[in-house]
Design a protein around this motif. Structure first.
Motif, PDB file in Angstrom:
ATOM      1  N   PRO A 177       0.851  -1.046   0.374  1.00  0.00           N
ATOM      2  CA  PRO A 177       0.318  -0.110   0.129  1.00  0.00           C
ATOM      3  C   PRO A 177       0.707   1.569  -0.163  1.00  0.00           C
ATOM      4  O   PRO A 177       0.517   2.551  -0.768  1.00  0.00           O
ATOM      5  N   ARG A 178       2.075   1.195   0.744  1.00  0.00           N
ATOM      6  CA  ARG A 178       3.126   2.801   0.683  1.00  0.00           C
ATOM      7  C   ARG A 178       3.335   2.719  -1.218  1.00  0.00           C
ATOM      8  O   ARG A 178       3.756   3.927  -1.346  1.00  0.00           O
ATOM      9  N   GLU A 225      -1.584   2.581  -2.594  1.00  0.00           N
ATOM     10  CA  GLU A 225      -2.035   3.507  -2.996  1.00  0.00           C
ATOM     11  C   GLU A 225      -2.010   5.529  -2.583  1.00  0.00           C
ATOM     12  O   GLU A 225      -1.028   5.189  -2.413  1.00  0.00           O
ATOM     13  N   LEU A 280      -3.464   7.166   0.030  1.00  0.00           N
ATOM     14  CA  LEU A 280      -4.517   7.335   1.205  1.00  0.00           C
ATOM     15  C   LEU A 280      -5.198   8.828   0.800  1.00  0.00           C
ATOM     16  O   LEU A 280      -6.402   8.562   1.397  1.00  0.00           O
ATOM     17  N   GLN A 281      -5.160   9.809   0.623  1.00  0.00           N
ATOM     18  CA  GLN A 281      -5.748  10.713   0.392  1.00  0.00           C
ATOM     19  C   GLN A 281      -6.940  11.068  -0.742  1.00  0.00           C
ATOM     20  O   GLN A 281      -8.017  11.430  -0.467  1.00  0.00           O
ATOM     21  N   GLY A 298      -7.780   7.837  -1.690  1.00  0.00           N
ATOM     22  CA  GLY A 298      -8.116   6.722  -1.846  1.00  0.00           C
ATOM     23  C   GLY A 298      -8.687   5.620  -3.131  1.00  0.00           C
ATOM     24  O   GLY A 298      -9.846   5.265  -3.144  1.00  0.00           O
ATOM     25  N   LYS A 332       2.178  12.281   0.739  1.00  0.00           N
ATOM     26  CA  LYS A 332       2.370  10.853   2.193  1.00  0.00           C
ATOM     27  C   LYS A 332       2.971  11.207   3.323  1.00  0.00           C
ATOM     28  O   LYS A 332       3.788  11.971   2.666  1.00  0.00           O
ATOM     29  N   GLU A 387       4.500   6.129   5.115  1.00  0.00           N
ATOM     30  CA  GLU A 387       3.426   6.001   4.300  1.00  0.00           C
ATOM     31  C   GLU A 387       3.707   5.830   2.941  1.00  0.00           C
ATOM     32  O   GLU A 387       3.142   5.689   1.576  1.00  0.00           O
TER      33      GLU A 387
END
Length: 744
Positions: free
Chosen positions: A372-373, A376, A378-379, A381, A427, A431
């Motif tokens: 996921p690093r 993805e 994260l901000q 989605g 990130k 992250e």
């Protein structure tokens, strides 16, 4: 008779678990008790009877025996030793009958060479093989299906043509390529389908086709069979000229558009305009207003209107919100026939996690990274593409070529390039994972971008690749041979931020921020820039363009006319988001039409008239654009007069010069001196303060004659009327013998 081993194969077919159903189903040559014969097996749930019919001689028929109650049939034909083309006559329990070729009697539609190129990441027309294609194959009309899912346990085609039965049309896996394939005869245009995938984990999911040419209207998510190659283009002259054009020395003032909210039909439930209606309304408007290009926010299929198209699930499918692929081609064709180029926003940076989309396609991180690093945002989605996987880079490069070639798109504006280039984009520590050298650069993405831009430059000459890149990454528009990324142009986000920061200031404070106005020229020739006032600047409480302007209502309009005038005079191609041309006060929303009703008011009419005049002035004068990327094309006359908040400069083409003076204060100067390089007469050719645009009417009616008075580092100067909050443009009149001579 079926052996125990063969019975196991039958159960795998019935349970939808067989990776190569063609080895069981269809016609097979075999030997029984020393005698050669053929056998035919079919699995058609719901069938009561099935008869094999020789396609060449309808008189030869061979009734099949039901082997399993779920619909597995078999027939041995002892008097035939070799394979022959056949059909299946079927009857169900409601006594409905139909005849079809057997899908399991056909060779693979994907060749070994196709699979090799795809695995190497160099099958740049892979969209002609993957997905769903209406073809005539081995004598039968039907649809070839192919999907990449290397870790799936099994894949089947489901659709309205087989009752969405996951058992009915299992696909075969072609060796180690990871491609699953099936040819189904007899399907029709607009049939709906998906791929039923038994994932590596055993989880079953129905996926839309990553290569689908057309999709259902949201919230439905099925792919739709559509023959996109049947459209007959009428833009040959445009396409021929495009191959030879030099975009760097040509005009480009872009009208940025979101098709779903440019205009709607309120009397019909506030519905969208179709592509056909947009061709009838949007194209004439853009032409009349004098824009050279339309840039479309993403039209690739997406499930959520609020993403504006930037979270794509159908990369090869123009959204069904506005009509069919053929209608979209008609829209582009109409643009070209009217001399308007089309740029399409394109999103290779990330994709949404919707279960029917690309995410975890075969149960593994296929299109995205497993970590996921790396995989993805994260901000946002969303998932990040795995650019280092050759099949993934092939999917994206072929997709770029697809829009430029198949749809005649003139350029792609590549979204969120910075997020592709930097592993730590948006990130926090912990992250993201560094590259192999410990750095923050995404080396796989860099290589992907260089590869893509190199291939497009060779395969689609004249097409533009424009980067929306918000950092100072070096060489975005340099060629890969020069260690650049190979983009044609780059959005100048720095100029946009600096200029909007400046223009929003009350004029009394602008002198303290003068550098924000002029700094763009310090790095102007480091890249091939496009100056943008884009959709991102008129949403999320940032205010519409007119709302950003300080002062009373008159000053707001004057500031806006000045802002656009300065942008057009500044080197670089231009982009303005829809609604800004007539000073819409509301922020833009994808959920409603632009406020066209405002054009009943004089202020908005005058603003629209000003933009129309500015656009046509821009198009008519090569000094605006012929040397955008040549340092000879621009010279400051005065850039340091912060106290007066006035800047002046020269724009040049090979044959002409234009002289710009911009006053960023409400002060009117009736006798303002400007240095000029040549003696002679100078005539005002454009003035944003004209009364027809809503200005105060401070204009230079007559040509002004230079004086031999050194000013602004020039030996000659002119005295002009400089209106408040305005841009004035002059050109030197041709020398003639009657022209008054300057006094010595």
């Amino acid at each position: 008779m079926i052996t125990i081993k063969q019975l196991n194969e039958v159960f795998r077919i019935i349970n939808g678990e067989h990776p190569d159903p063609h080895t069981v189903l269809g016609m097979h040559e075999l030997e029984n008790d020393g005698k050669k014969m053929v056998a035919v097996r079919a699995f058609i749930p719901g069938a009561k009877t099935i008869t094999v019919v020789d396609a060449a001689s309808r008189r030869l028929k061979y009734p099949m025996e039901r082997i399993h109650e779920d619909g597995f049939f078999e027939v041995l034909i002892p008097d035939r030793e070799e394979w022959f083309r056949y059909k299946l006559d079927c009857t169900d329990y409601q006594e409905h009958s139909w005849t079809t070729y057997d899908p399991y009697a056909f060779s693979p539609t994907i060749t070994e060479y196709d699979r090799y190129l795809f695995g190497a990441g160099t099958h740049y027309n892979i969209y002609e093989k993957m997905g769903a294609h209406m073809i005539t194959f081995e004598g039968a009309k039907g649809v070839s299906f192919a999907v990449w899912a290397p870790n799936a346990k099994s894949v089947s085609v489901i659709g309205n043509f087989n009752g969405w039965d996951t058992r009915r049309h299992p696909m075969r896996r072609l060796g180690l390529s990871g491609i699953w394939e099936l040819f189904i005869p007899g399907l029709a245009v607009m049939d709906q389908y998906k791929f039923h995938v038994v994932q590596s984990t055993g989880r079953q999911v129905d996926k839309s086709d990553p290569y689908a040419f057309y999709s259902q209207l949201r919230p439905e998510t099925a792919s739709v069979i559509f023959p996109i190659g049947r459209y007959k283009w009428k833009d040959r002259r445009w396409m021929t000229a495009r191959k030879k054009a030099n975009v760097y020395t040509a005009p480009m003032n872009i009208y940025e558009v979101h098709l779903g909210s440019w205009m709607r039909v309120p009397e019909e439930g506030d519905r969208f305009l179709t592509y056909t209606e947009l061709a009838e309304r949007l194209v004439p408007y853009v032409k009349e207003m004098g824009f050279s290009h339309i840039e479309l926010l993403p039209v690739e299929e997406h499930p959520f209107d609020g993403s504006w198209g930037y979270q794509v699930t159908g990369y090869y499918s123009p959204t069904s919100r506005y009509g069919t692929p053929a209608m979209f081609k008609e829209f582009i064709d109409t643009c070209h026939q009217n001399g308007i180029g089309v740029i399409l926003d394109w999103v290779p940076a990330h994709f949404p996690k919707d279960d029917f989309g690309l995410g975890r396609f075969d149960g593994t991180a296929l299109y995205e990274h497993q970590d996921p690093r790396r995989g993805e945002h994260l901000q946002w989605g969303t998932y990040i593409f795995n650019y280092g996987r050759k099949e993934v880079s092939n999917f994206l490069i072929a997709n770029a070529i697809f829009w430029l070639d198949e749809y005649h798109i003139d350029g792609l504006r590549v979204d969120a390039v910075a997020s592709m280039l930097y592993l730590d984009f948006c990130k926090n520590d912990g992250e993201w994972a560094a590259n192999e050298y410990g750095g923050r650069e995404n080396l796989e993405a860099v290589e992907f971008i260089k590869h893509m831009n190199s291939i497009i430059a060779k395969r689609v000459p004249g097409a533009m690749m424009i980067a929306e890149e918000s950092t100072s990454w070096e060489g975005v528009t340099k060629s890969p041979r020069e260690h650049g990324l190979g983009f044609t142009m780059k959005w100048n986000m720095g100029w946009m931020n600096d200029f909007l920061f400046y223009i929003k200031k009350d004029p009394i404070y602008r002198k303290y921020h003068h550098n924000n106005l002029t700094f763009g020229m310090a790095y102007n020739y480091s890249e091939n820039f496009v100056l943008v006032l884009s959709h991102d600047e008129v949403v999320h409480e940032k205010s519409a363009m007119i709302g950003k302007m300080p002062g009373d209502l008159w000053q707001k309009y004057a500031n806006l006319r000045l802002a656009y005038g300065f942008m057009y005079g500044h080197p670089g191609k231009k982009l303005l988001f829809m609604g800004g041309e007539f000073a819409q006060f509301n922020e833009w929303s994808e959920a409603r039409s632009l406020d066209w009703h405002l054009l009943q008011y004089k202020d908005h009419q005058q603003m629209q008239g000003y933009m129309k005049a500015l656009n046509h002035f821009y198009l008519s004068e090569s000094a605006f654009w012929q040397m955008d990327y040549d340092p000879r094309g621009f010279t400051w006359i005065e850039c340091d007069d912060a106290e007066s908040s006035v800047v002046s400069f020269i724009r040049r083409s090979e044959k002409k010069e234009l002289y710009f003076v911009c006053n960023f204060t409400p002060e009117t100067y009736m006798d303002f001196r400007v240095g000029v390089p040549f003696r002679g007469s100078y005539r005002e050719v454009f003035n944003s303060d004209e009364t027809q645009y809503g200005g105060s009417g401070v204009v230079n009616e007559k040509a002004v004659v230079s004086e031999k008075m050194p000013w602004n580092r020039y030996q000659n100067s002119i005295r002009i009327k400089l209106p408040p909050l305005a841009m004035v443009v002059f050109e030197k009149e041709p020398d003639n013998e009657e022209e008054p001579k300057q006094k010595k």
